[in-house]
Enzyme design. Structure first.
Site, PDB file in Angstrom:
ATOM      1  N   HIS A  68      32.623 -51.963 -17.789  1.00  0.00           N
ATOM      2  CA  HIS A  68      32.322 -52.706 -19.012  1.00  0.00           C
ATOM      3  C   HIS A  68      33.642 -53.058 -19.682  1.00  0.00           C
ATOM      4  O   HIS A  68      34.354 -52.179 -20.158  1.00  0.00           O
ATOM      5  CB  HIS A  68      31.446 -51.860 -19.945  1.00  0.00           C
ATOM      6  CG  HIS A  68      30.128 -51.492 -19.336  1.00  0.00           C
ATOM      7  ND1 HIS A  68      29.013 -52.295 -19.430  1.00  0.00           N
ATOM      8  CD2 HIS A  68      29.751 -50.428 -18.583  1.00  0.00           C
ATOM      9  CE1 HIS A  68      27.999 -51.735 -18.777  1.00  0.00           C
ATOM     10  NE2 HIS A  68      28.419 -50.596 -18.255  1.00  0.00           N
ATOM     11  N   HIS A 238      24.807 -46.371 -10.656  1.00  0.00           N
ATOM     12  CA  HIS A 238      24.996 -44.987 -11.120  1.00  0.00           C
ATOM     13  C   HIS A 238      23.864 -44.010 -10.812  1.00  0.00           C
ATOM     14  O   HIS A 238      23.210 -43.500 -11.705  1.00  0.00           O
ATOM     15  CB  HIS A 238      25.350 -44.938 -12.610  1.00  0.00           C
ATOM     16  CG  HIS A 238      24.536 -45.828 -13.518  1.00  0.00           C
ATOM     17  ND1 HIS A 238      23.165 -45.843 -13.524  1.00  0.00           N
ATOM     18  CD2 HIS A 238      24.931 -46.718 -14.465  1.00  0.00           C
ATOM     19  CE1 HIS A 238      22.745 -46.702 -14.431  1.00  0.00           C
ATOM     20  NE2 HIS A 238      23.790 -47.256 -15.011  1.00  0.00           N
ATOM     21  N   ASP A 311      31.540 -47.063 -13.850  1.00  0.00           N
ATOM     22  CA  ASP A 311      30.751 -47.262 -15.076  1.00  0.00           C
ATOM     23  C   ASP A 311      31.649 -47.045 -16.309  1.00  0.00           C
ATOM     24  O   ASP A 311      31.231 -46.457 -17.306  1.00  0.00           O
ATOM     25  CB  ASP A 311      29.513 -46.359 -15.126  1.00  0.00           C
ATOM     26  CG  ASP A 311      28.527 -46.788 -16.224  1.00  0.00           C
ATOM     27  OD1 ASP A 311      28.718 -47.858 -16.840  1.00  0.00           O
ATOM     28  OD2 ASP A 311      27.572 -46.024 -16.476  1.00  0.00           O
ATOM     29  N   HIS A 315      34.512 -46.772 -25.689  1.00  0.00           N
ATOM     30  CA  HIS A 315      33.991 -46.834 -27.059  1.00  0.00           C
ATOM     31  C   HIS A 315      35.089 -46.427 -28.027  1.00  0.00           C
ATOM     32  O   HIS A 315      36.020 -45.709 -27.648  1.00  0.00           O
ATOM     33  CB  HIS A 315      32.795 -45.888 -27.226  1.00  0.00           C
ATOM     34  CG  HIS A 315      31.550 -46.368 -26.545  1.00  0.00           C
ATOM     35  ND1 HIS A 315      30.854 -47.484 -26.953  1.00  0.00           N
ATOM     36  CD2 HIS A 315      30.872 -45.873 -25.476  1.00  0.00           C
ATOM     37  CE1 HIS A 315      29.799 -47.663 -26.168  1.00  0.00           C
ATOM     38  NE2 HIS A 315      29.791 -46.704 -25.258  1.00  0.00           N
ATOM     39  N   GLY A 330      28.620 -43.166 -22.926  1.00  0.00           N
ATOM     40  CA  GLY A 330      29.651 -43.772 -22.088  1.00  0.00           C
ATOM     41  C   GLY A 330      30.934 -42.985 -21.994  1.00  0.00           C
ATOM     42  O   GLY A 330      31.291 -42.213 -22.888  1.00  0.00           O
TER      43      GLY A 330
HETATM   44 ZN   LIG Z   1      23.848 -48.525 -16.608  1.00  0.00          ZN
END
Ligand SMILES: [Zn+2]
Length: 454
Positions: A68, A238, A311, A315, A330
């Protein structure tokens, strides 16, 4: 005519996809792998860049199927510039970014925005993943053909599952026609609503709602049956439970076109890591039990799990310092991925070549299939391999170097890691994208400009 050359000198070159495991030199010319052979034997090399790699492992550049990067829309958490710098430090030369941005990547225009930002500010290659549904709302399919035309390499509503089975069935069929995978975040949210960590003793002790393993497994089972019926390809993001592992293993045996990834944290940490209430151990899917961790490791060694994917979910500290129930899910994982995954190697549960395979040929196989017209248009030739002619993406790492994780030194804006202050073993020394050194840890290795005697 002058050529740009990079000589990676004297390392142990491991490319499981090509059956290579040899100590020697690797030569990259004009961005492509040109030659592998005995130290000092490279043809016609004078000048150019030399990367000394004696005592190190030289591998194809790592590929992350799942991260991300938060841009556009959440630039306080991460940008393409900061996220790809973190990727380079982690040894990743290609990262696939999830579309849960603001706006989400559900239109060609937004995909173009990400690609442009990656070209101007990115340190490594960025391959965007497009949304399955408009706005990731799970109501109607995005224009998947247009997204494929804009260069997405897969589809996902990650962060959420594709909840509706009819919608998922149609998405699988369309993705199959485009030759691209759907990467599903498998979670039956009716079973996990309000949950913060694995449904088990730790959740009970902390007085928090749990997220049961079966919420993941029912969706994995559904996806398998939909992929089987549609003769389509599905990728499970995941994987975190032993039950999901056995479903995937069985599906592969019965020739369902399925691939799967696991994260470094699910391969190594259990729910106990959250028992002190550290929100850096809050992640979705949650950290599970000892048995789940063990089964994931076995599946990774077997190849039932095709790829290690980070993944990476950065944050801000504010997002994480609001109490366990309210904290964001996360882990900022790009910069620790290799060292954490190496725990399995150092424990003797995975051999080094298989680890390299799950970071290179494994994820490359999820992205690239030769049989389709559209797929691969933005995936460079030979990615994940060091065969001559392949794109010159190389990662050099020391599997034994010890270091202490210091999140304040991360390139990522996300300092949310459960490994802060921990001593890990194994570190990236240099990262090369298409023949250019994009990261070089001068503490362990020196890049020297050519015509210098060495
Ligand atoms: Zn996910």
């Amino acid at each position: 005519m002058r050529h740009d050359t990079l000589l990676v000198r004297g390392g142990r070159i491991i490319d499981p996809g090509a059956g290579i495991d040899v100590v020697g030199d690797l030569l990259v010319v004009d961005g492509r792998v040109a030659w592998i052979g005995e130290a000092g034997g490279a043809p016609g090399v004078t000048g150019g860049t030399v990367l000394p790699a004696e005592g190190m492992v030289v591998s194809p550049g790592f590929i992350d199927l799942h991260c991300h990067l938060r841009e556009p829309g959440f630039e306080s958490k991460e940008t393409i510039a900061s996220g790809t710098l973190a990727a380079a430090r982690g040894g990743f030369t290609t990262v696939c970014c999830m579309p849960n941005t603001r706006p989400p990547l559900d239109s060609p225009a937004t995909v173009e925005l990400v690609k442009a930002s990656a070209v101007s500010g990115g340190v490594v290659r960025v391959l965007p993943i497009g949304c399955v549904t408009v706005g990731q709302e799970g109501l109607e399919l995005a224009d998947m053909e247009a997204l494929a035309g804009a260069g997405v390499v897969a589809f996902s509503d990650d962060g959420r599952p594709v909840a509706g089975s009819e919608l998922m069935r149609r998405a699988l069929e369309r993705a199959a026609r485009l030759g691209l995978p759907i990467m599903d975040h498998c979670e039956d949210t009716s079973m996990t609503a309000g949950g913060a960590l694995n449904d088990g003793p730790v959740a009970a002790r902390l007085g928090l709602r749990g997220m049961p393993a079966i919420a993941e497994e029912v969706m994995v089972a559904r996806d398998i049956e939909l992929a089987r019926a549609a003769m389509a390809r599905v990728h499970i993001a995941h994987v975190s439970t032993a039950g999901a592992v056995s479903l995937i293993r069985e599906a592969k045996r019965s020739r369902v076109d399925i691939t799967a990834e696991a994260t470094p944290h699910h391969l190594t940490l259990t729910e106990e890591r959250a028992s002190g209430g550290d929100t850096n151990a809050k992640v979705n899917p949650p950290l599970r039990t000892r048995r789940d961790v063990e089964e994931l490791g076995v599946a990774l060694a077997e190849g039932v799990i095709d790829a290690i994917a980070t993944d990476h979910a950065p944050h801000s500290s504010r997002d994480k310092s609001v109490g366990f129930a309210a904290a964001a899910f996360g882990i900022s994982g790009l910069e620790t991925a290799l060292a954490v995954a190496l725990i399995l190697v150092h424990q003797g549960r995975l051999d080094l070549a298989s680890l390299v395979a799950r970071l290179t040929a494994g994820p490359a196989g999820v992205l690239g299939r030769e049989s389709n017209p559209t797929a691969g248009q933005s995936v460079p030739k030979g990615i994940g391999s060091l065969r001559p002619g392949a794109v010159g993406d190389v990662t050099v790492f020391d599997p034994d170097l010890e270091w202490v994780v210091a999140p304040q030194d991360f390139a990522s804006k996300g300092r949310n890691t459960p490994w802060a202050g921990r001593r890990l073993k194994g570190k990236v020394a240099a990262t090369v994208v298409a023949g250019s050194v994009v990261y070089n840890d001068s503490r362990t290795i020196d890049a020297r400009k050519g015509n210098q005697r060495s």
